[in-house]
Design an enzyme around this catalytic site. Structure first.
Site, PDB file in Angstrom:
ATOM      1  N   LEU A   1     -10.634   1.655   2.158  1.00  0.00           N
ATOM      2  CA  LEU A   1     -11.223   1.362   0.864  1.00  0.00           C
ATOM      3  C   LEU A   1     -10.543   2.228  -0.178  1.00  0.00           C
ATOM      4  O   LEU A   1     -10.438   3.447  -0.006  1.00  0.00           O
ATOM      5  CB  LEU A   1     -12.728   1.629   0.877  1.00  0.00           C
ATOM      6  CG  LEU A   1     -13.548   0.955   1.978  1.00  0.00           C
ATOM      7  CD1 LEU A   1     -15.032   1.266   1.804  1.00  0.00           C
ATOM      8  CD2 LEU A   1     -13.314  -0.553   1.995  1.00  0.00           C
ATOM      9  N   CYS A   2     -10.062   1.605  -1.243  1.00  0.00           N
ATOM     10  CA  CYS A   2      -9.458   2.315  -2.362  1.00  0.00           C
ATOM     11  C   CYS A   2      -8.321   3.212  -1.882  1.00  0.00           C
ATOM     12  O   CYS A   2      -7.404   2.761  -1.211  1.00  0.00           O
ATOM     13  CB  CYS A   2     -10.537   3.094  -3.114  1.00  0.00           C
ATOM     14  SG  CYS A   2     -10.031   3.655  -4.755  1.00  0.00           S
ATOM     15  N   THR A   3      -8.387   4.524  -2.161  1.00  0.00           N
ATOM     16  CA  THR A   3      -7.269   5.409  -1.821  1.00  0.00           C
ATOM     17  C   THR A   3      -7.190   5.725  -0.335  1.00  0.00           C
ATOM     18  O   THR A   3      -6.274   6.426   0.092  1.00  0.00           O
ATOM     19  CB  THR A   3      -7.359   6.728  -2.613  1.00  0.00           C
ATOM     20  OG1 THR A   3      -8.579   7.388  -2.309  1.00  0.00           O
ATOM     21  CG2 THR A   3      -7.270   6.459  -4.113  1.00  0.00           C
ATOM     22  N   GLY A   4      -8.101   5.194   0.454  1.00  0.00           N
ATOM     23  CA  GLY A   4      -7.967   5.313   1.906  1.00  0.00           C
ATOM     24  C   GLY A   4      -6.685   4.675   2.404  1.00  0.00           C
ATOM     25  O   GLY A   4      -6.218   4.971   3.513  1.00  0.00           O
TER      26      GLY A   4
ATOM     27  N   THR B   1      -4.242  -0.886  -3.105  1.00  0.00           N
ATOM     28  CA  THR B   1      -5.111   0.261  -3.367  1.00  0.00           C
ATOM     29  C   THR B   1      -5.537   0.150  -4.830  1.00  0.00           C
ATOM     30  O   THR B   1      -5.241  -0.845  -5.494  1.00  0.00           O
ATOM     31  CB  THR B   1      -4.390   1.588  -3.086  1.00  0.00           C
ATOM     32  OG1 THR B   1      -5.334   2.674  -3.179  1.00  0.00           O
ATOM     33  CG2 THR B   1      -3.252   1.833  -4.066  1.00  0.00           C
TER      34      THR B   1
END
Length: 310
Positions: A96-99, A116
Site C-alpha cells: 500500500l502506497c510507499t510499501g 506508488t
C-alpha cells in the site's frame, strides 16, 4: 480462514495501517494480523503511536502479505528476507502506497509493473530502474504481486483482493461498511480532473444514480444527457472530469458488476442475468465476463456463488 499479514515498516501513517484492518476485518473469512521487525509501540507520522504485537514470524503462515509504510526509506533486512520467503512460498504479495519501496528493495518488483503514491513515483523509478513504474494508476497487478497508490487507492486495492477471494457481493458489502465506492478499476488514473463549477446544476451524481437504477435498459448517451439536462458533449466532458472515464465505459463496468452480483447471489439463468444487467444476451454476457474477469459466467458462478443455484 484466509490469513493476512500486514507488515509495518517505519516511517508509517496510522491511516495506512488501518486500511487493511478496516477492509479485511469486515469479512468473516479473513484473519488479519499486524506485524513488524520490532514489536511494541511504534511512532507514526503526524499521528498517535500504535501498538504492533506480532513479529515477523507471522509472515510465514500468511496467505496474503501486505507491506505498509517506509516512506521510501530503507526497510530492515529481516523484513526483506521475510517478504522474499513469503513470495517464494506462494503467498500473495501486496503493498500500500510507499510499501512499494519495500517490495522493490526485496527485489520482488524487478521486471514488473508497479505503482506508488504519485509524489514518490519518480523516486521509485529512479532508485529501482528494473521496476516498470506506472505513476498514474490506482493499483497494479503483475505476476501475482499487487501495488497501490496512496490513501483511497489503498482501499481500492484491498477491496479488489476481497473481490478476487470472495466475489463482488462480499467486496461490495465491505465497501458499503467503509462508505466508499464498490469499484474503482486499478487502471483508473490517480488524477481525476476537478471541474470548474458548472453553468447549471452541480455534479452528475444524480444521473449516475439514476443509471444504476435502470441498468436493465439500453441506455444511450442521449438518455444520460437528457436526464442531466445538458448536451451529450457537455455530459461527456463533465462525466470524464468527475469519474476519470467515459459514460459508456462507466456503464459497461457497472453492468458487469451487476451481472457478477446476480451470478453470485441468484440462480437466474444466463439470459435473465444478461437482461437484468443490461448486457443483452447470454452470449454478450459471456464475452464481457471473459474479457473483464477472465472467467465464463458459469465458471464465475461455480467459484463465487453464495447461494445454491436453482
Amino acid at each position: 480462514m484466509h490469513r493476512v499479514a500486514v507488515v509495518v515498516v517505519l516511517p508509517v501513517l496510522s491511516f495506512d495501517v488501518s486500511i487493511p484492518l478496516m477492509v479485511f476485518n469486515s469479512v468473516a473469512d479473513y484473519e488479519v494480523r499486524v506485524c513488524t521487525a520490532r514489536p511494541g509501540s511504534l511512532a507514526t507520522v503526524g499521528g498517535p503511536a500504535i501498538v504492533v504485537p506480532d513479529g515477523l514470524d507471522t509472515v510465514a503462515g500468511a496467505d496474503t502479505v501486505i507491506a505498509v509504510g517506509s516512506g521510501g526509506e530503507q526497510a530492515p533486512p529481516a523484513v526483506l528476507d521475510a517478504l522474499r520467503e513469503a513470495a517464494s512460498g506462494g503467498a500473495r504479495i501486496a503493498s500500500l502506497c510507499t510499501g512499494a519501496f519495500v517490495l522493490a528493495q526485496a527485489g520482488l518488483l524487478d521486471g514488473r509493473r508497479a505503482t506508488t503514491h504519485w509524489g514518490l513515483a519518480g523516486d521509485l523509478a529512479t532508485g529501482f530502474p528494473a521496476v516498470d513504474v506506472q505513476p498514474d494508476l490506482l493499483f497494479v497487478e503483475d505476476g501475482g504481486i499487487y501495488t497501490s497508490a496512496g490513501a483511497a487507492a489503498a482501499i481500492d486495492l484491498c477491496l479488489h483482493l476481497v473481490r478476487l477471494d470472495y466475489g463482488a457481493a462480499v467486496a461490495n458489502a465491505a465497501a458499503r461498511l467503509a462508505v466508499v465506492p464498490p469499484l474503482r478499476p486499478g487502471g483508473q488514473a490517480q488524477f481525476i480532473e476537478t471541474p470548474l463549477p458548472p453553468e447549471r446544476g452541480t455534479s452528475l451524481a444524480a444521473t449516475r444514480a439514476w443509471a444504476l437504477a435502470h441498468l436493465d435498459r439500453p441506455l444511450t448517451l442521449a438518455d444520460l444527457a437528457a436526464h442531466a439536462g445538458t448536451s451529450v458533449r457537455t455530459l461527456t466532458r463533465r462525466f470524464h472530469a468527475e469519474t476519470g472515464t467515459s459514460p459508456l465505459q462507466w456503464l459497461l463496468l457497472r453492468r458487469i458488476d451487476r451481472a457478477r452480483e446476480l451470478l453470485e447471489t441468484t440462480g437466474l439463468s444466463m439470459d435473465h442475468v444478461a437482461g437484468r444487467s443490461g448486457l443483452g444476451s447470454a452470449d454478450s454476457l459471456r464475452k464481457h465476463m471473459i474479457a473483464r474477469v477472465g472467467l465464463t459466467p458459469t465458471a464465475y458462478r461455480a467459484g463465487f456463488t453464495r447461494v445454491p443455484t436453482a
